[in-house]
Write a protein that holds these residues in place. Structure first.
Motif, PDB file in Angstrom:
ATOM      1  N   ASP A  20     -13.693   5.559  14.052  1.00 23.79           N
ATOM      2  CA  ASP A  20     -13.277   5.072  12.731  1.00 23.79           C
ATOM      3  C   ASP A  20     -13.516   6.139  11.661  1.00 23.79           C
ATOM      4  O   ASP A  20     -12.693   6.327  10.759  1.00 23.79           O
ATOM      5  N   ILE A  21     -14.662   6.827  11.763  1.00 21.09           N
ATOM      6  CA  ILE A  21     -14.970   7.898  10.804  1.00 21.09           C
ATOM      7  C   ILE A  21     -13.956   9.020  10.938  1.00 21.09           C
ATOM      8  O   ILE A  21     -13.443   9.557   9.943  1.00 21.09           O
ATOM      9  N   LEU A  22     -13.651   9.398  12.189  1.00 21.76           N
ATOM     10  CA  LEU A  22     -12.667  10.459  12.421  1.00 21.76           C
ATOM     11  C   LEU A  22     -11.311  10.072  11.840  1.00 21.76           C
ATOM     12  O   LEU A  22     -10.636  10.911  11.216  1.00 21.76           O
ATOM     13  N   ILE A  23     -10.894   8.833  12.046  1.00 26.18           N
ATOM     14  CA  ILE A  23      -9.606   8.375  11.523  1.00 26.18           C
ATOM     15  C   ILE A  23      -9.563   8.534  10.007  1.00 26.18           C
ATOM     16  O   ILE A  23      -8.598   9.092   9.458  1.00 26.18           O
ATOM     17  N   GLU A  24     -10.590   8.062   9.338  1.00 24.61           N
ATOM     18  CA  GLU A  24     -10.610   8.144   7.874  1.00 24.61           C
ATOM     19  C   GLU A  24     -10.550   9.588   7.400  1.00 24.61           C
ATOM     20  O   GLU A  24      -9.763   9.933   6.509  1.00 24.61           O
ATOM     21  N   LYS A  25     -11.375  10.447   8.002  1.00 24.71           N
ATOM     22  CA  LYS A  25     -11.436  11.833   7.551  1.00 24.71           C
ATOM     23  C   LYS A  25     -10.158  12.597   7.889  1.00 24.71           C
ATOM     24  O   LYS A  25      -9.662  13.378   7.068  1.00 24.71           O
ATOM     25  N   SER A  26      -9.607  12.392   9.079  1.00 26.00           N
ATOM     26  CA  SER A  26      -8.432  13.164   9.486  1.00 26.00           C
ATOM     27  C   SER A  26      -7.184  12.739   8.722  1.00 26.00           C
ATOM     28  O   SER A  26      -6.384  13.590   8.292  1.00 26.00           O
ATOM     29  N   VAL A  27      -6.982  11.435   8.543  1.00 25.52           N
ATOM     30  CA  VAL A  27      -5.809  10.973   7.793  1.00 25.52           C
ATOM     31  C   VAL A  27      -5.906  11.408   6.339  1.00 25.52           C
ATOM     32  O   VAL A  27      -4.935  11.919   5.759  1.00 25.52           O
ATOM     33  N   SER A  57      -7.553  13.931   5.141  1.00 23.04           N
ATOM     34  CA  SER A  57      -7.396  15.388   5.073  1.00 23.04           C
ATOM     35  C   SER A  57      -5.921  15.777   5.142  1.00 23.04           C
ATOM     36  O   SER A  57      -5.464  16.658   4.414  1.00 23.04           O
ATOM     37  N   SER A  58      -5.168  15.114   6.018  1.00 23.80           N
ATOM     38  CA  SER A  58      -3.741  15.418   6.159  1.00 23.80           C
ATOM     39  C   SER A  58      -2.999  15.171   4.857  1.00 23.80           C
ATOM     40  O   SER A  58      -2.183  15.996   4.420  1.00 23.80           O
ATOM     41  N   PHE A  59      -3.290  14.054   4.210  1.00 19.74           N
ATOM     42  CA  PHE A  59      -2.607  13.744   2.958  1.00 19.74           C
ATOM     43  C   PHE A  59      -3.099  14.646   1.825  1.00 19.74           C
ATOM     44  O   PHE A  59      -2.313  14.988   0.928  1.00 19.74           O
ATOM     45  N   ASP A  60      -4.366  15.022   1.859  1.00 23.88           N
ATOM     46  CA  ASP A  60      -4.871  15.923   0.819  1.00 23.88           C
ATOM     47  C   ASP A  60      -4.164  17.273   0.875  1.00 23.88           C
ATOM     48  O   ASP A  60      -3.859  17.873  -0.155  1.00 23.88           O
ATOM     49  N   VAL A  61      -3.882  17.744   2.088  1.00 24.13           N
ATOM     50  CA  VAL A  61      -3.151  19.008   2.233  1.00 24.13           C
ATOM     51  C   VAL A  61      -1.742  18.866   1.675  1.00 24.13           C
ATOM     52  O   VAL A  61      -1.249  19.725   0.936  1.00 24.13           O
ATOM     53  N   LEU A  62      -1.073  17.775   2.020  1.00 27.82           N
ATOM     54  CA  LEU A  62       0.287  17.551   1.538  1.00 27.82           C
ATOM     55  C   LEU A  62       0.335  17.430   0.023  1.00 27.82           C
ATOM     56  O   LEU A  62       1.289  17.871  -0.626  1.00 27.82           O
ATOM     57  N   GLU A  63      -0.707  16.830  -0.538  1.00 25.71           N
ATOM     58  CA  GLU A  63      -0.731  16.615  -1.984  1.00 25.71           C
ATOM     59  C   GLU A  63      -1.414  17.752  -2.724  1.00 25.71           C
ATOM     60  O   GLU A  63      -1.609  17.690  -3.937  1.00 25.71           O
ATOM     61  N   ALA A  64      -1.807  18.815  -1.969  1.00 27.05           N
ATOM     62  CA  ALA A  64      -2.428  19.996  -2.571  1.00 27.05           C
ATOM     63  C   ALA A  64      -3.670  19.642  -3.363  1.00 27.05           C
ATOM     64  O   ALA A  64      -3.957  20.213  -4.405  1.00 27.05           O
ATOM     65  N   SER A 113       0.830  -1.210   0.000  1.00 23.46           N
ATOM     66  CA  SER A 113       0.000   0.000   0.000  1.00 23.46           C
ATOM     67  C   SER A 113       0.862   1.257   0.000  1.00 23.46           C
ATOM     68  O   SER A 113       2.042   1.218   0.351  1.00 23.46           O
ATOM     69  N   ASN A 114       0.247   2.377  -0.373  1.00 22.18           N
ATOM     70  CA  ASN A 114       0.956   3.656  -0.306  1.00 22.18           C
ATOM     71  C   ASN A 114       0.927   4.184   1.129  1.00 22.18           C
ATOM     72  O   ASN A 114       0.294   3.602   2.013  1.00 22.18           O
ATOM     73  N   ALA A 115       1.628   5.292   1.368  1.00 22.40           N
ATOM     74  CA  ALA A 115       1.775   5.815   2.729  1.00 22.40           C
ATOM     75  C   ALA A 115       0.426   6.165   3.351  1.00 22.40           C
ATOM     76  O   ALA A 115       0.202   5.911   4.546  1.00 22.40           O
ATOM     77  N   ARG A 116      -0.482   6.719   2.559  1.00 21.20           N
ATOM     78  CA  ARG A 116      -1.803   7.087   3.083  1.00 21.20           C
ATOM     79  C   ARG A 116      -2.528   5.861   3.647  1.00 21.20           C
ATOM     80  O   ARG A 116      -3.012   5.872   4.775  1.00 21.20           O
ATOM     81  N   ASN A 117      -2.596   4.808   2.857  1.00 17.23           N
ATOM     82  CA  ASN A 117      -3.313   3.608   3.288  1.00 17.23           C
ATOM     83  C   ASN A 117      -2.575   2.861   4.393  1.00 17.23           C
ATOM     84  O   ASN A 117      -3.203   2.207   5.240  1.00 17.23           O
ATOM     85  N   GLN A 118      -1.246   2.948   4.396  1.00 16.32           N
ATOM     86  CA  GLN A 118      -0.501   2.326   5.489  1.00 16.32           C
ATOM     87  C   GLN A 118      -0.801   3.021   6.815  1.00 16.32           C
ATOM     88  O   GLN A 118      -0.967   2.356   7.844  1.00 16.32           O
ATOM     89  N   LEU A 119      -0.877   4.351   6.789  1.00 22.01           N
ATOM     90  CA  LEU A 119      -1.179   5.074   8.024  1.00 22.01           C
ATOM     91  C   LEU A 119      -2.613   4.791   8.475  1.00 22.01           C
ATOM     92  O   LEU A 119      -2.880   4.640   9.672  1.00 22.01           O
ATOM     93  N   LEU A 120      -3.528   4.696   7.537  1.00 21.58           N
ATOM     94  CA  LEU A 120      -4.906   4.327   7.883  1.00 21.58           C
ATOM     95  C   LEU A 120      -4.946   2.945   8.526  1.00 21.58           C
ATOM     96  O   LEU A 120      -5.615   2.738   9.557  1.00 21.58           O
ATOM     97  N   GLY A 140     -14.022  19.117   9.386  1.00 16.62           N
ATOM     98  CA  GLY A 140     -14.446  20.180  10.283  1.00 16.62           C
ATOM     99  C   GLY A 140     -15.906  20.039  10.685  1.00 16.62           C
ATOM    100  O   GLY A 140     -16.263  20.200  11.853  1.00 16.62           O
ATOM    101  N   LYS A 141     -16.751  19.707   9.725  1.00 16.62           N
ATOM    102  CA  LYS A 141     -18.177  19.515  10.022  1.00 16.62           C
ATOM    103  C   LYS A 141     -18.386  18.349  10.979  1.00 16.62           C
ATOM    104  O   LYS A 141     -19.191  18.421  11.904  1.00 16.62           O
ATOM    105  N   PHE A 142     -17.653  17.269  10.739  1.00 15.31           N
ATOM    106  CA  PHE A 142     -17.808  16.077  11.579  1.00 15.31           C
ATOM    107  C   PHE A 142     -17.379  16.365  13.015  1.00 15.31           C
ATOM    108  O   PHE A 142     -18.091  16.037  13.963  1.00 15.31           O
TER     109      PHE A 142
END
Length: 218
Positions: A181-188, A190-197, A79-86, A207-209
């Motif tokens: 579990d929902i928080l984990i998915e959304k937060s991880v 989101s972190s990678f989305d920021v890094l990947e712009a 897996s890639n880093a995102r899925n490994q961290l998840l 934020g809504k959750f």
């Protein structure tokens, strides 16, 4: 009866966790703890210098067990880093859930906030080292000092994220801790989305959750 001299660190950890769960508090002294389990006190100190060292080792043991399980998973390895961290998060919190009674007793005592930081310091070292090993991509800047700063920022922000998730999990009353579990998915993500712009929609969703759950818990 002769006192036990040959026992392992893991046995001490098991006895210590059992004592806290049964008594709702730590032993008042190493002497009392050793007397309860008929242990030779000097042999105890061969493994741990204090109860604080035991508590710290327990959380690092949770981390070690998580990584051992992940290493045996072929899907994780590919897996890639995102899925490994998840995968790490889901596995780590499964292990915490299996030991929830102990974790709650140790970490929910607000009077021991500083002590809790000490309790988690080995976990912090191991986790930030794990995040570094993922090789998460940073901005392509050809300056070593900036690269080191970026890697440091990623590992420190990941640690802050783990602490936040841990606090959320402690307060989570949903069945099977599904909201965690929902928080984990959304937060991880989101972190990678920021890094990947990538688009900010995942940040908005996160934020809504968080706002909705904090309002529900208050």
């Amino acid at each position: 009866m002769a006192k036990k001299k040959n026992f392992s660190k893991q046995q001490i950890i098991t006895w210590f966790m059992d004592y806290i769960l049964e008594q709702d508090q730590e032993p008042s002294s190493v002497y009392k703890f050793c007397k309860t389990y008929n242990l030779d006190e000097s042999s105890f100190y061969d493994h741990f210098g204090s109860f604080g060292a035991i508590k710290s080792s327990i959380f690092s043991t949770f981390l070690d067990h998580t990584l051992e399980l992940l290493q045996k998973d072929e899907t994780y390895a590919n897996s890639n880093a995102r899925n490994q961290l998840l995968s790490f998060y889901y596995t780590f919190f499964e292990i915490l859930t299996a030991n929830r009674s102990y974790v709650v007793l140790v970490l929910r005592n607000k009077k021991q906030a500083l002590d809790n930081l000490k309790t988690l310091y080995k976990l912090r070292e191991g986790f930030t080292g794990y995040v570094d090993s993922l090789g998460i991509k940073t901005l392509d800047i050809d300056q070593e000092q900036i690269k080191k700063f970026q890697r440091k920022a990623i590992s420190e922000s990941a640690w802050a994220q783990l602490l936040f998730t841990l606090k959320f999990w402690l307060d989570d009353n949903s069945p099977s801790f599904e909201k965690t579990d929902i928080l984990i998915e959304k937060s991880v993500n989101s972190s990678f989305d920021v890094l990947e712009a990538t688009p900010l929609q995942s940040l908005v969703d996160l934020g809504k959750f968080i706002f909705k759950e904090k309002m529900a818990m208050s």
